[in-house]
Design an enzyme around this catalytic site. Structure first.
Site, mmCIF file in Angstrom:
data_model
loop_
_atom_site.group_PDB
_atom_site.id
_atom_site.type_symbol
_atom_site.label_atom_id
_atom_site.label_comp_id
_atom_site.label_asym_id
_atom_site.label_seq_id
_atom_site.Cartn_x
_atom_site.Cartn_y
_atom_site.Cartn_z
ATOM 1 N N GLU A 38 81.321 -1.383 8.222
ATOM 2 C CA GLU A 38 82.777 -1.235 8.519
ATOM 3 C C GLU A 38 82.938 -1.557 9.973
ATOM 4 O O GLU A 38 82.034 -1.361 10.936
ATOM 5 C CB GLU A 38 83.123 0.255 8.469
ATOM 6 C CG GLU A 38 84.519 0.773 8.811
ATOM 7 C CD GLU A 38 84.727 2.089 8.859
ATOM 8 O OE1 GLU A 38 85.869 2.534 8.354
ATOM 9 O OE2 GLU A 38 83.917 2.773 9.504
ATOM 10 N N HIS B 106 83.920 -1.807 13.563
ATOM 11 C CA HIS B 106 84.143 -0.858 14.782
ATOM 12 C C HIS B 106 84.279 -1.372 16.115
ATOM 13 O O HIS B 106 83.646 -1.156 17.101
ATOM 14 C CB HIS B 106 82.636 -0.134 14.864
ATOM 15 C CG HIS B 106 82.242 1.002 13.871
ATOM 16 N ND1 HIS B 106 81.807 0.914 12.602
ATOM 17 C CD2 HIS B 106 82.256 2.428 14.068
ATOM 18 C CE1 HIS B 106 82.111 1.938 11.903
ATOM 19 N NE2 HIS B 106 82.006 3.017 13.009
ATOM 20 N N ASP C 183 77.716 3.209 11.329
ATOM 21 C CA ASP C 183 77.708 4.149 10.405
ATOM 22 C C ASP C 183 76.326 4.347 9.621
ATOM 23 O O ASP C 183 76.105 5.460 8.787
ATOM 24 C CB ASP C 183 78.982 4.144 9.295
ATOM 25 C CG ASP C 183 80.154 4.512 9.846
ATOM 26 O OD1 ASP C 183 80.154 4.852 11.339
ATOM 27 O OD2 ASP C 183 81.373 4.058 9.313
ATOM 28 N N HIS D 71 79.848 8.314 7.435
ATOM 29 C CA HIS D 71 81.108 7.847 7.500
ATOM 30 C C HIS D 71 81.933 8.587 6.878
ATOM 31 O O HIS D 71 81.850 9.164 6.031
ATOM 32 C CB HIS D 71 80.992 6.301 6.503
ATOM 33 C CG HIS D 71 82.084 5.564 6.275
ATOM 34 N ND1 HIS D 71 82.966 4.868 6.908
ATOM 35 C CD2 HIS D 71 82.676 5.248 5.066
ATOM 36 C CE1 HIS D 71 83.775 4.156 6.303
ATOM 37 N NE2 HIS D 71 83.928 4.668 5.097
ATOM 38 N N GLU E 52 84.772 8.847 5.306
ATOM 39 C CA GLU E 52 85.575 8.542 4.051
ATOM 40 C C GLU E 52 84.517 8.896 2.831
ATOM 41 O O GLU E 52 84.939 9.067 1.841
ATOM 42 C CB GLU E 52 85.836 6.966 3.955
ATOM 43 C CG GLU E 52 87.090 6.759 4.883
ATOM 44 C CD GLU E 52 87.007 6.496 6.273
ATOM 45 O OE1 GLU E 52 87.673 5.702 7.082
ATOM 46 O OE2 GLU E 52 85.730 6.773 6.845
ATOM 47 N N HIS F 213 86.734 6.964 15.967
ATOM 48 C CA HIS F 213 86.197 5.951 15.390
ATOM 49 C C HIS F 213 85.968 4.771 16.635
ATOM 50 O O HIS F 213 87.068 4.322 17.236
ATOM 51 C CB HIS F 213 87.256 5.484 14.266
ATOM 52 C CG HIS F 213 86.753 4.116 13.672
ATOM 53 N ND1 HIS F 213 85.669 4.099 12.605
ATOM 54 C CD2 HIS F 213 87.146 2.716 13.601
ATOM 55 C CE1 HIS F 213 85.518 2.819 12.401
ATOM 56 N NE2 HIS F 213 86.376 1.887 12.856
ATOM 57 N N GLU G 59 80.461 7.068 19.378
ATOM 58 C CA GLU G 59 79.821 5.937 18.572
ATOM 59 C C GLU G 59 79.284 5.028 19.671
ATOM 60 O O GLU G 59 78.181 4.489 19.596
ATOM 61 C CB GLU G 59 80.468 5.452 17.645
ATOM 62 C CG GLU G 59 80.835 6.322 16.381
ATOM 63 C CD GLU G 59 81.600 5.771 15.481
ATOM 64 O OE1 GLU G 59 80.900 5.780 14.148
ATOM 65 O OE2 GLU G 59 82.802 5.260 15.498
#
Length: 258
Positions: free
Chosen positions: A34, A36, A45, A120, A122, A177, A182
């Site tokens: 994904e 970032h 992730d 992650h 989701e 995010h 991160e």
């Protein structure tokens, strides 16, 4: 040479010996591919939960399964949305069935303690469903002593650490995010993959408290980051990473009676 904790690096004979007494937990990182933001790689992730799992496994005598590197579709309010190039996602049912099958396979090998470590957001409801379906199937097969611990690694940050990392206030885990956490942890783990000069400087995204279908990309920061990682440092990353490893290891020792 230190003994590896990675299942993928073991001959089957050594793997079988490590499981022989029936007490060895298996940790399964479940990540995503994904976007970032322009400063972080697509594999954040997966990199972070895999590293956390390796650190935890060394503390508690566990083994680490190869990570799932694809996750459920990125959502606008927690990952920027599935429309960004590079974000490569699974349908929910695919993720459920893959995770369910992996749990059932480890049970076949004799594993009775599994930790699903999600990287992650989701993924969480789909990995929850996978745990439920796997346990139902195993019970029908007569396996009634399986225990699964299911978590998002980021939830193990304590309040003192939160204040240290976010002295000016915490935007929310969804808006983090590609933000400070991160970016900091990746600076610590894989600095070579971080282009700090590209960290966005815009304020946190401002979303209404509902989702819109189909997604309207113009409502999402063009950078893909939902908040700025400008205050990220490798020192903060180490502080958070060490806490994740310590607190998750303690939780698993308690839950698995290790």
């Amino acid at each position: 040479m230190s003994e590896t904790v990675l299942i993928s690096e073991l001959p089957w004979t050594d793997y079988d010996k490590r499981l022989a007494h029936g007490r060895t937990p298996v940790l399964l990182p479940v990540g995503a591919l994904e976007q970032h933001g322009p400063h972080l790689p697509l594999n954040c992730d997966t990199v972070i939960p895999l590293a956390v799992c390796e650190g935890v496994a060394k503390r508690i005598g566990a083994l680490v399964a190869p990570p799932l590197e694809y996750g459920y579709k990125s959502q606008p309010r927690s990952g920027g949305g599935n429309h960004f190039p590079g974000t490569t996602s699974l349908d929910g049912n695919t993720l459920v069935l893959m995770t369910r099958d992996i749990i059932r396979e480890f049970a076949r090998h004799g594993v009775r303690k599994i930790a699903i470590v999600v990287g992650h957001t989701e993924n969480l409801m789909f990995t929850t469903e996978a745990c439920d379906l796997a346990l139902r199937d195993l019970k029908a097969q007569g396996v009634t002593d399986m225990k699964i611990i299911h978590m998002g690694y980021w939830e193990f940050m304590t309040e003192p650490t939160m204040r240290k990392v976010f002295p000016d206030g915490f935007p929310s885990w969804n808006l983090e995010h590609a933000g400070v956490m991160e970016t900091s942890v990746m600076l610590y783990l894989r600095k070579n993959l971080v282009d700090f000069g590209q960290v966005p400087k815009h304020p946190p995204a401002d979303f209404p408290p509902y989702d819109i279908h189909p997604v309207e990309p113009h409502r999402i920061p063009a950078s893909g980051a939902l908040s700025s990682g400008q205050t990220a440092t490798a020192e903060k990353g180490k502080y958070m990473f060490d806490e994740y490893v310590e607190t998750i290891a303690e939780a698993l020792k308690k839950e698995f009676a290790l």
